[in-house]
Design a protein around this motif. Structure first.
Motif, PDB file in Angstrom:
ATOM      1  N   ARG A  72      48.642 -27.859  35.808  1.00  0.00           N
ATOM      2  CA  ARG A  72      47.561 -28.800  35.480  1.00  0.00           C
ATOM      3  C   ARG A  72      48.034 -29.902  34.537  1.00  0.00           C
ATOM      4  N   ALA A  73      48.849 -29.530  33.560  1.00  0.00           N
ATOM      5  CA  ALA A  73      49.368 -30.531  32.623  1.00  0.00           C
ATOM      6  C   ALA A  73      50.269 -31.529  33.349  1.00  0.00           C
TER       7      ALA A  73
ATOM      8  N   GLU B  85      49.900 -19.113  32.713  1.00  0.00           N
ATOM      9  CA  GLU B  85      50.916 -20.073  32.283  1.00  0.00           C
ATOM     10  C   GLU B  85      51.295 -21.020  33.422  1.00  0.00           C
TER      11      GLU B  85
ATOM     12  N   GLU C 145      49.382 -21.940  35.895  1.00  0.00           N
ATOM     13  CA  GLU C 145      48.250 -22.862  36.076  1.00  0.00           C
ATOM     14  C   GLU C 145      48.225 -23.920  34.989  1.00  0.00           C
ATOM     15  N   THR C 146      48.480 -23.524  33.749  1.00  0.00           N
ATOM     16  CA  THR C 146      48.472 -24.464  32.635  1.00  0.00           C
ATOM     17  C   THR C 146      49.567 -25.509  32.800  1.00  0.00           C
TER      18      THR C 146
END
Length: 106
Positions: free
Chosen positions: A84-85, A78, A80-81
């Motif tokens: 990145r977003a 989560e 990392e997501t």
């Protein structure tokens, strides 16, 4: 002397041939909207720096929120997501400010 020239020429030829093997499939194509101030390579470099800074900031904030809420086992996927977003949004916003629109091949 002649052998050295031929070796240098062979190395240069090999480097040129191998440079064509680099995969640029996931690199964005920058379309100019209006009259951009910076060339695409410069704008890409500036905006990648902004995106990387936003990635680090989003990771830091996620870890801080996890500490404040007492969630010791913070979810790495989560984090990392989210990071990145945030980096992608910053990159696209920066390129828009530079006068470009991004197109991705895939």
């Amino acid at each position: 002397m002649m052998v050295g020239i031929f070796r240098a020429l062979a190395v240069l030829t090999m480097m040129t041939a191998l440079a064509g093997c680099i995969d640029h499939a996931n690199d964005p194509v920058l379309l100019a909207i209006g009259v951009p101030v910076n060339p695409p390579a410069v704008a890409h470099g500036i905006c990648m720096t902004d995106g990387n800074a936003m990635y680090r900031e989003a990771r830091r904030r996620y870890e801080l929120r996890a500490q404040l809420t007492g969630y010791a086992g913070a979810d790495e996927l989560e984090a990392e997501t989210i990071a990145r977003a945030a980096a992608h949004r910053q990159y696209v916003a920066c390129l828009s400010g530079q006068g470009y629109r991004t197109l991705y091949a895939n």
